[in-house]
Design a protein around this motif. Sequence first.
Motif, PDB file in Angstrom:
ATOM      1  N   LYS A   3      23.663 -31.137  -8.338  1.00 43.02           N
ATOM      2  CA  LYS A   3      22.333 -30.514  -8.921  1.00 43.02           C
ATOM      3  C   LYS A   3      22.506 -29.427 -10.046  1.00 43.02           C
ATOM      4  CE  LYS A   3      19.693 -28.096  -6.596  1.00 43.02           C
ATOM      5  NZ  LYS A   3      18.818 -27.226  -5.580  1.00 43.02           N
ATOM      6  N   PHE A   4      21.790 -29.568 -11.185  1.00 45.84           N
ATOM      7  CA  PHE A   4      22.248 -28.547 -12.201  1.00 45.84           C
ATOM      8  C   PHE A   4      20.934 -27.569 -12.062  1.00 45.84           C
ATOM      9  CE2 PHE A   4      25.191 -31.581 -13.538  1.00 45.84           C
ATOM     10  CZ  PHE A   4      26.054 -30.918 -14.311  1.00 45.84           C
ATOM     11  N   VAL A   5      21.116 -26.275 -12.075  1.00 51.08           N
ATOM     12  CA  VAL A   5      20.073 -25.365 -12.230  1.00 51.08           C
ATOM     13  C   VAL A   5      20.021 -24.914 -13.592  1.00 51.08           C
ATOM     14  CG1 VAL A   5      19.070 -23.094 -11.232  1.00 51.08           C
ATOM     15  CG2 VAL A   5      20.306 -24.695  -9.751  1.00 51.08           C
ATOM     16  N   ILE A   6      18.919 -24.852 -14.293  1.00 51.63           N
ATOM     17  CA  ILE A   6      18.597 -24.407 -15.577  1.00 51.63           C
ATOM     18  C   ILE A   6      17.549 -23.314 -15.550  1.00 51.63           C
ATOM     19  CG2 ILE A   6      17.947 -25.156 -17.945  1.00 51.63           C
ATOM     20  CD1 ILE A   6      18.664 -28.018 -17.051  1.00 51.63           C
ATOM     21  N   ALA A   7      18.140 -22.169 -16.102  1.00 53.26           N
ATOM     22  CA  ALA A   7      17.218 -20.700 -15.638  1.00 53.26           C
ATOM     23  C   ALA A   7      17.225 -20.317 -17.285  1.00 53.26           C
ATOM     24  CB  ALA A   7      17.601 -19.901 -14.800  1.00 53.26           C
ATOM     25  N   GLY A   8      16.195 -19.663 -17.824  1.00 53.41           N
ATOM     26  CA  GLY A   8      15.921 -19.294 -18.903  1.00 53.41           C
ATOM     27  C   GLY A   8      14.765 -18.726 -19.180  1.00 53.41           C
ATOM     28  N   ARG A   9      14.589 -17.859 -20.252  1.00 50.51           N
ATOM     29  CA  ARG A   9      13.424 -17.095 -20.576  1.00 50.51           C
ATOM     30  C   ARG A   9      12.316 -17.829 -21.167  1.00 50.51           C
ATOM     31  NH1 ARG A   9      15.415 -14.538 -25.135  1.00 50.51           N
ATOM     32  NH2 ARG A   9      13.983 -15.541 -26.257  1.00 50.51           N
ATOM     33  N   ALA A  10      11.290 -17.667 -20.911  1.00 46.49           N
ATOM     34  CA  ALA A  10      10.058 -18.726 -20.802  1.00 46.49           C
ATOM     35  C   ALA A  10       9.792 -18.991 -22.082  1.00 46.49           C
ATOM     36  CB  ALA A  10       8.804 -18.186 -20.014  1.00 46.49           C
ATOM     37  N   ALA A  16      14.186 -24.350 -23.867  1.00 42.59           N
ATOM     38  CA  ALA A  16      13.382 -25.822 -24.424  1.00 42.59           C
ATOM     39  C   ALA A  16      14.013 -26.966 -24.573  1.00 42.59           C
ATOM     40  CB  ALA A  16      12.464 -25.296 -25.583  1.00 42.59           C
ATOM     41  N   LYS A  17      15.127 -26.876 -25.521  1.00 40.70           N
ATOM     42  CA  LYS A  17      15.892 -28.003 -25.799  1.00 40.70           C
ATOM     43  C   LYS A  17      16.970 -28.402 -24.670  1.00 40.70           C
ATOM     44  CE  LYS A  17      18.886 -29.397 -29.886  1.00 40.70           C
ATOM     45  NZ  LYS A  17      19.352 -29.185 -31.164  1.00 40.70           N
ATOM     46  N   THR A  18      17.388 -27.333 -23.800  1.00 42.48           N
ATOM     47  CA  THR A  18      18.234 -27.752 -22.747  1.00 42.48           C
ATOM     48  C   THR A  18      17.348 -28.632 -21.729  1.00 42.48           C
ATOM     49  OG1 THR A  18      19.605 -25.824 -23.065  1.00 42.48           O
ATOM     50  CG2 THR A  18      19.755 -26.759 -20.951  1.00 42.48           C
ATOM     51  N   GLU A  19      15.964 -27.946 -21.743  1.00 41.44           N
ATOM     52  CA  GLU A  19      15.087 -28.755 -20.599  1.00 41.44           C
ATOM     53  C   GLU A  19      14.810 -30.250 -20.822  1.00 41.44           C
ATOM     54  OE1 GLU A  19      10.864 -27.430 -18.861  1.00 41.44           O
ATOM     55  OE2 GLU A  19      11.276 -27.504 -21.003  1.00 41.44           O
ATOM     56  N   LEU A  20      14.806 -30.130 -22.238  1.00 37.79           N
ATOM     57  CA  LEU A  20      14.276 -31.756 -22.438  1.00 37.79           C
ATOM     58  C   LEU A  20      15.434 -32.536 -22.291  1.00 37.79           C
ATOM     59  CD1 LEU A  20      11.843 -31.372 -25.567  1.00 37.79           C
ATOM     60  CD2 LEU A  20      11.186 -31.796 -22.998  1.00 37.79           C
ATOM     61  N   LEU A  21      16.690 -32.158 -22.725  1.00 39.95           N
ATOM     62  CA  LEU A  21      17.886 -33.046 -22.484  1.00 39.95           C
ATOM     63  C   LEU A  21      18.153 -33.255 -20.998  1.00 39.95           C
ATOM     64  CD1 LEU A  21      20.337 -34.350 -23.618  1.00 39.95           C
ATOM     65  CD2 LEU A  21      21.440 -32.249 -23.637  1.00 39.95           C
ATOM     66  N   ALA A  22      17.939 -32.211 -20.337  1.00 36.88           N
ATOM     67  CA  ALA A  22      18.048 -32.329 -18.803  1.00 36.88           C
ATOM     68  C   ALA A  22      17.157 -33.371 -18.259  1.00 36.88           C
ATOM     69  CB  ALA A  22      18.174 -30.991 -17.890  1.00 36.88           C
ATOM     70  N   ASP A  23      15.875 -33.361 -18.602  1.00 37.08           N
ATOM     71  CA  ASP A  23      14.988 -34.541 -18.096  1.00 37.08           C
ATOM     72  C   ASP A  23      15.190 -35.738 -18.451  1.00 37.08           C
ATOM     73  OD1 ASP A  23      13.197 -32.302 -17.068  1.00 37.08           O
ATOM     74  OD2 ASP A  23      11.891 -32.122 -19.002  1.00 37.08           O
ATOM     75  N   TYR A  24      15.963 -35.765 -19.690  1.00 39.17           N
ATOM     76  CA  TYR A  24      16.178 -37.128 -19.892  1.00 39.17           C
ATOM     77  C   TYR A  24      17.343 -37.782 -19.176  1.00 39.17           C
ATOM     78  CZ  TYR A  24      18.352 -40.826 -22.787  1.00 39.17           C
ATOM     79  OH  TYR A  24      18.680 -42.122 -23.273  1.00 39.17           O
ATOM     80  N   ILE A  34      18.102 -31.872 -11.456  1.00 41.52           N
ATOM     81  CA  ILE A  34      17.816 -30.665 -12.110  1.00 41.52           C
ATOM     82  C   ILE A  34      16.919 -29.616 -11.383  1.00 41.52           C
ATOM     83  CG2 ILE A  34      18.599 -31.343 -14.411  1.00 41.52           C
ATOM     84  CD1 ILE A  34      15.504 -31.261 -15.174  1.00 41.52           C
ATOM     85  N   HIS A  35      17.050 -28.592 -11.518  1.00 38.70           N
ATOM     86  CA  HIS A  35      16.062 -27.448 -11.083  1.00 38.70           C
ATOM     87  C   HIS A  35      15.705 -26.662 -11.868  1.00 38.70           C
ATOM     88  CE1 HIS A  35      13.938 -24.945  -8.391  1.00 38.70           C
ATOM     89  NE2 HIS A  35      14.546 -23.880  -8.619  1.00 38.70           N
ATOM     90  N   LYS A  36      14.578 -26.372 -12.328  1.00 40.91           N
ATOM     91  CA  LYS A  36      14.153 -25.292 -13.597  1.00 40.91           C
ATOM     92  C   LYS A  36      13.564 -24.209 -12.972  1.00 40.91           C
ATOM     93  CE  LYS A  36      12.628 -29.361 -16.096  1.00 40.91           C
ATOM     94  NZ  LYS A  36      11.527 -30.026 -16.561  1.00 40.91           N
ATOM     95  N   ILE A  37      14.022 -22.783 -13.612  1.00 40.95           N
ATOM     96  CA  ILE A  37      13.518 -21.497 -13.222  1.00 40.95           C
ATOM     97  C   ILE A  37      13.189 -20.980 -14.793  1.00 40.95           C
ATOM     98  CG2 ILE A  37      14.078 -19.206 -12.373  1.00 40.95           C
ATOM     99  CD1 ILE A  37      16.193 -20.723 -10.512  1.00 40.95           C
ATOM    100  N   ILE A  65      23.084 -22.005 -17.117  1.00 43.21           N
ATOM    101  CA  ILE A  65      22.974 -23.418 -16.248  1.00 43.21           C
ATOM    102  C   ILE A  65      24.305 -23.183 -15.466  1.00 43.21           C
ATOM    103  CG2 ILE A  65      23.275 -25.758 -16.339  1.00 43.21           C
ATOM    104  CD1 ILE A  65      22.560 -24.109 -19.644  1.00 43.21           C
ATOM    105  N   TRP A  66      24.118 -23.448 -13.903  1.00 39.72           N
ATOM    106  CA  TRP A  66      25.074 -23.619 -12.933  1.00 39.72           C
ATOM    107  C   TRP A  66      25.142 -24.858 -12.321  1.00 39.72           C
ATOM    108  CZ3 TRP A  66      21.252 -19.956 -12.595  1.00 39.72           C
ATOM    109  CH2 TRP A  66      20.509 -20.166 -11.360  1.00 39.72           C
ATOM    110  N   ARG A  67      26.019 -25.313 -11.622  1.00 43.72           N
ATOM    111  CA  ARG A  67      26.029 -26.563 -10.804  1.00 43.72           C
ATOM    112  C   ARG A  67      26.105 -26.307  -9.296  1.00 43.72           C
ATOM    113  NH1 ARG A  67      30.775 -31.202 -11.646  1.00 43.72           N
ATOM    114  NH2 ARG A  67      29.811 -32.811 -10.400  1.00 43.72           N
ATOM    115  N   GLU A  68      25.306 -26.788  -8.527  1.00 41.50           N
ATOM    116  CA  GLU A  68      25.513 -26.624  -7.258  1.00 41.50           C
ATOM    117  C   GLU A  68      25.882 -27.939  -6.568  1.00 41.50           C
ATOM    118  OE1 GLU A  68      21.696 -25.431  -5.954  1.00 41.50           O
ATOM    119  OE2 GLU A  68      22.275 -23.222  -6.669  1.00 41.50           O
TER     120      GLU A  68
END
Length: 527
Positions: A3-10, A16-24, A34-37, A65-68
């Motif tokens: 599971k990849f945790v993707i955290a960022g400034r809103a 935003a670009k990382t989030e859409l690629l992870a969603d795909y 994935i888990h978003k923060i 981004i980190w991996r669990e």
Amino acid sequence: MAKFVIAGRADCPYYAKTELLADYLQKNLPDFRIHKITQRPEVWEDWLKDVCEKNKWSHKNSPIIWRELLDRGGKGLLLGGYNEFLEHAQLYYDVTSSMTTELMKVIAQENLRTHIEKEQEEEALKTYVNPLQVWITSASTPACYNLIPILTSGEVFGMQTEISITLFDNKQAEEHLKSLVMETQDLVSPVLRSISICTTVEEAFRQAQVIVVLDDTTDKEVFSLEDCLRSRVPLCRLYGCLIEKNADESVRVIVGGKTFVNLKTALLMTYAPRVARSIIAVALGVEGEAKATLARKLKTTPSYIKDVIIWGNISGNNYVDLRKTKVYRYESAIWGPLHYSRPLLNLIFDSEWVKREFVATLKNLTATGRQFGGILAAHSIATTLKYWYHGSPPGEIVSLGILSEGQFGIPEGIVFSMPVKFENGTWVVLTDLKDIEISEQIMTRMTSDLIQEKLVALGDKIHFQPYQSETELHTKDRRISSLITDDSQEGQVSDAADFQNLSPQATSEKPQSLEFLNDFESKTVEP
């Protein structure tokens, strides 16, 4: 499975670009999760620092981004930021992103709006379980009596937010507080979950989320301005320590009243550093006095007058700026729709009235505090709280006492009233306003008094010396020279009279009798 945790400034485009690629990837790969923060921009750096310290990572930018490893446990494995995630996706999954910069920015703003809406929904849901904890200090004062009906009407926090009010005062006021509790319960307010009293210092501000600090009522005799300034310290020190110890981490503190408002706010910030950013001083009462005075001159309604700016010391040496002030719905030869306004200074043809009578009226109101009674204090506090939670009217300038960070040339570290707007649960200083420069002499006069108030209060300075410009000093020197050349007996009488007028007299420190408190201060208006 990983599971990849993707955290960022809103509002971060790279998140935003990382989030859409992870969603795909999650949609097309069965073992990819994935888990978003997201975090608000103003808290992102502190949040990132805490995460990195906890996991012993080194990372400074958004996103992270980190991996669990779900099947192994243990702490996560840091992958890196935006570039590292793209390299990982291309290397392991042969997938990359071709999103344009413009689209990244658009999605980033959508993410910020969504994050704020989600936070607001979560806060609203919490109120169904836990009511908003509101504490009012010096609850036996008239301001509290007038404030309670406004808070319980639902106008301040909203009809969907239940509140629990605690009235805090000394033991001698307990019987009065009990009567106030019963009268409040008789209101049968749908937003009031409970109301209680507290006279035990150790229990003060327990889990408080909103603290309203009103003028304290004491009968202590004070013989000088310096004594009066120093008398503010013990109570502010006590309140600050209790806020640090007992209050909720998200507490908002609002300081109102008519005596030394800036000083009390600064002292609370000193003794409650954890929540210093969430302590503000109310200036809307002074705004209201100015608008009402102007409305009487123009024979219009005070609420039709907007954008009066109060600079400096809210309860003392302040600067009333009318350069941005507008008047709506003014009956004259020129008329327009409801949103049409005219500059106030174009409607007052008597400039001498603005410079003299208007200034003298406001100075008298500040010096005596007679008109700033319970109703005005309560209304200005409630309105400021409403703006803090729900935002101020779009396009409208609001005056607020906050800790200076060097805006407008104001020295850092002093509580100073300045123009702001409220949005998204906080305030923004309107540094982009044009043509509001303040002369060096006026700025020095205001800041000098505020700095001295705090130094005298904390014991770093023995005597308070009101600021005097070079012109005032020359005038004083000429007056003294003239006195010396007079007959010695007349000179002795004159000197004695001057000394008596300049020396604060012994008085009882009660809100109804505060003439001496601000004698050393003056008002300025910018026409």
